[in-house]
Design a protein around this motif. Sequence first.
Motif, PDB file in Angstrom:
ATOM      1  N   HIS A  18       0.796  -1.357  -0.123  1.00 48.28           N
ATOM      2  CA  HIS A  18      -0.033   0.080   0.038  1.00 48.28           C
ATOM      3  C   HIS A  18       0.950   1.345   0.021  1.00 48.28           C
ATOM      4  N   GLY A  19       2.228   1.322   0.408  1.00 44.44           N
ATOM      5  CA  GLY A  19       3.050   2.413   0.449  1.00 44.44           C
ATOM      6  C   GLY A  19       2.137   3.500   1.657  1.00 44.44           C
ATOM      7  N   ASN A  20       2.574   4.440   1.730  1.00 41.64           N
ATOM      8  CA  ASN A  20       2.189   5.253   2.898  1.00 41.64           C
ATOM      9  C   ASN A  20       0.951   6.043   2.499  1.00 41.64           C
ATOM     10  N   THR A  21      -0.317   5.311   3.144  1.00 44.93           N
ATOM     11  CA  THR A  21      -1.334   6.022   2.694  1.00 44.93           C
ATOM     12  C   THR A  21      -2.139   7.186   3.983  1.00 44.93           C
ATOM     13  N   SER A  22      -1.074   7.748   4.653  1.00 46.65           N
ATOM     14  CA  SER A  22      -1.504   8.780   5.501  1.00 46.65           C
ATOM     15  C   SER A  22      -2.598   8.373   6.317  1.00 46.65           C
ATOM     16  N   ALA A  23      -3.499   9.169   6.565  1.00 50.09           N
ATOM     17  CA  ALA A  23      -4.671   8.673   7.635  1.00 50.09           C
ATOM     18  C   ALA A  23      -5.678   7.602   7.060  1.00 50.09           C
ATOM     19  N   ALA A  24      -5.120   7.099   6.041  1.00 43.07           N
ATOM     20  CA  ALA A  24      -5.742   5.797   5.813  1.00 43.07           C
ATOM     21  C   ALA A  24      -5.027   4.463   6.227  1.00 43.07           C
ATOM     22  N   SER A  25      -3.818   4.669   6.733  1.00 42.96           N
ATOM     23  CA  SER A  25      -2.685   3.753   6.679  1.00 42.96           C
ATOM     24  C   SER A  25      -3.070   2.845   7.762  1.00 42.96           C
ATOM     25  N   ILE A  26      -3.664   3.224   9.054  1.00 46.82           N
ATOM     26  CA  ILE A  26      -3.960   2.240  10.029  1.00 46.82           C
ATOM     27  C   ILE A  26      -5.272   1.588   9.662  1.00 46.82           C
ATOM     28  N   PRO A  27      -6.370   2.240   9.448  1.00 53.68           N
ATOM     29  CA  PRO A  27      -7.644   1.560   9.197  1.00 53.68           C
ATOM     30  C   PRO A  27      -7.580   0.519   7.989  1.00 53.68           C
ATOM     31  N   LEU A  28      -6.661   0.930   6.994  1.00 54.71           N
ATOM     32  CA  LEU A  28      -6.616  -0.030   5.783  1.00 54.71           C
ATOM     33  C   LEU A  28      -5.652  -1.183   6.126  1.00 54.71           C
ATOM     34  N   ALA A  29      -4.835  -0.899   7.139  1.00 50.70           N
ATOM     35  CA  ALA A  29      -4.151  -2.260   7.716  1.00 50.70           C
ATOM     36  C   ALA A  29      -4.797  -3.143   8.664  1.00 50.70           C
ATOM     37  N   LEU A  30      -5.559  -2.261   9.384  1.00 49.52           N
ATOM     38  CA  LEU A  30      -6.770  -3.057  10.242  1.00 49.52           C
ATOM     39  C   LEU A  30      -7.602  -3.741   9.520  1.00 49.52           C
ATOM     40  N   SER A  31      -8.190  -3.261   8.493  1.00 46.02           N
ATOM     41  CA  SER A  31      -9.283  -4.154   8.080  1.00 46.02           C
ATOM     42  C   SER A  31      -8.559  -5.132   7.088  1.00 46.02           C
ATOM     43  N   THR A  32      -7.362  -4.942   6.493  1.00 45.73           N
ATOM     44  CA  THR A  32      -6.790  -6.218   5.794  1.00 45.73           C
ATOM     45  C   THR A  32      -6.301  -7.293   6.515  1.00 45.73           C
ATOM     46  N   ALA A  33      -6.011  -6.822   7.927  1.00 46.48           N
ATOM     47  CA  ALA A  33      -5.346  -8.042   8.848  1.00 46.48           C
ATOM     48  C   ALA A  33      -6.886  -8.708   9.400  1.00 46.48           C
ATOM     49  N   HIS A  34      -7.802  -7.969   9.690  1.00 42.99           N
ATOM     50  CA  HIS A  34      -8.965  -8.447  10.244  1.00 42.99           C
ATOM     51  C   HIS A  34      -9.558  -9.566   9.102  1.00 42.99           C
ATOM     52  N   ALA A  35      -9.587  -9.031   7.685  1.00 38.52           N
ATOM     53  CA  ALA A  35     -10.085  -9.951   6.698  1.00 38.52           C
ATOM     54  C   ALA A  35      -9.068 -11.428   6.578  1.00 38.52           C
ATOM     55  N   ALA A  36      -7.949 -11.072   7.039  1.00 38.63           N
ATOM     56  CA  ALA A  36      -7.233 -12.233   6.763  1.00 38.63           C
ATOM     57  C   ALA A  36      -7.164 -13.133   8.113  1.00 38.63           C
ATOM     58  N   GLY A  37      -8.017 -12.692   9.136  1.00 36.21           N
ATOM     59  CA  GLY A  37      -8.147 -13.540  10.258  1.00 36.21           C
ATOM     60  C   GLY A  37      -7.056 -13.305  11.429  1.00 36.21           C
TER      61      GLY A  37
END
Length: 325
Positions: free
Chosen positions: A280-299
């Motif tokens: 994803h690179g650095n997506t600034s304010a989107a970075s944490i929720p994007l990583a959170l959702s990706t990790a949650h979807a992966a279990g």
Amino acid sequence: MKPIRAVPLSCGHYLPERVVENAEFEATLDTSDEWIRARTGIERRHFAADGELTSDLAIHAARAALSNAGIDGSEIDALVLATATPDQTFPSTATRVQAAIGMTSGFAFDIHAVCAGFLYALANANALIVSGQARRVMVIGAETFSRIMDWTDRSTCVLFGDGAGALILEAQEGTGGPEDRGILSTDLHSDGQYNSLLYVDGGVSSTQTAGVLKMEGQEVFKHAVSKLAACGEAALEAAGLTSADVDVVVPHQANLRIISRMAAKMGIPMEKVVVTVQDHGNTSAASIPLALSTAHAAGRIKRGDVMLMEAIGGGLAWGAATIRW
């Protein structure tokens, strides 16, 4: 009366269709895939299409979070959107999302703290829920940083990407102890004397242009590791927890070296750390929720897990939050 906690209901994310591999930059810059990977850990990022706005990304992420929660937009009382790349000078980008998801009452507003924006928004959402002003709050981080890049500066333009992530929080009763689900603590900071380390050289009242991003990378790096570790420890202490209690860390995805050094400084093994910067690179304010959702979807994130979030960005502004999922 039992204390109220802001408990996560669901999350969701969205990435633009266009994927930009490191090799694409080799045609216009004195750089290489190997150089970018070695210094940042980034392999690719997503760029918004022509005409695709920050609000469009946020709307997709919001709808995904609503779908995952099994509710609709009319059941959201407040919407807090963190962004440094709004659609318009005013009104807020949040109100565009509000209309698009069918949120017909309540209120919506933007928060601007650059890469720390999601944590600032999360702290505000927590306050709204704990104070009784809202029962369900959607928190979104959304950015189109590709619109403020200097494409001749190889030290910055290869770092950033576009995307959005959303988290829905709901008021639920707790005990007031660290065993509660929900937001257990937040720890926010800023120091304006470091304004010149990371900024955009434009603005409504200064140049009447959007400007482009400027950064003193080495200086930001030095501040990042120490400040992230310190505020992470402070947030854990405020929650009555320690690093040993952490099940998963969801850090700002700016640079793999920053992430790994922060984890080492806190004594947290890297297998507990969510890393998505490579994709994803650095997506600034989107970075944490994007990583959170990706990790949650992966279990990777399970009910009851203790999660630490932390980020630093322009301002300098930084912060951390402790949540039991």
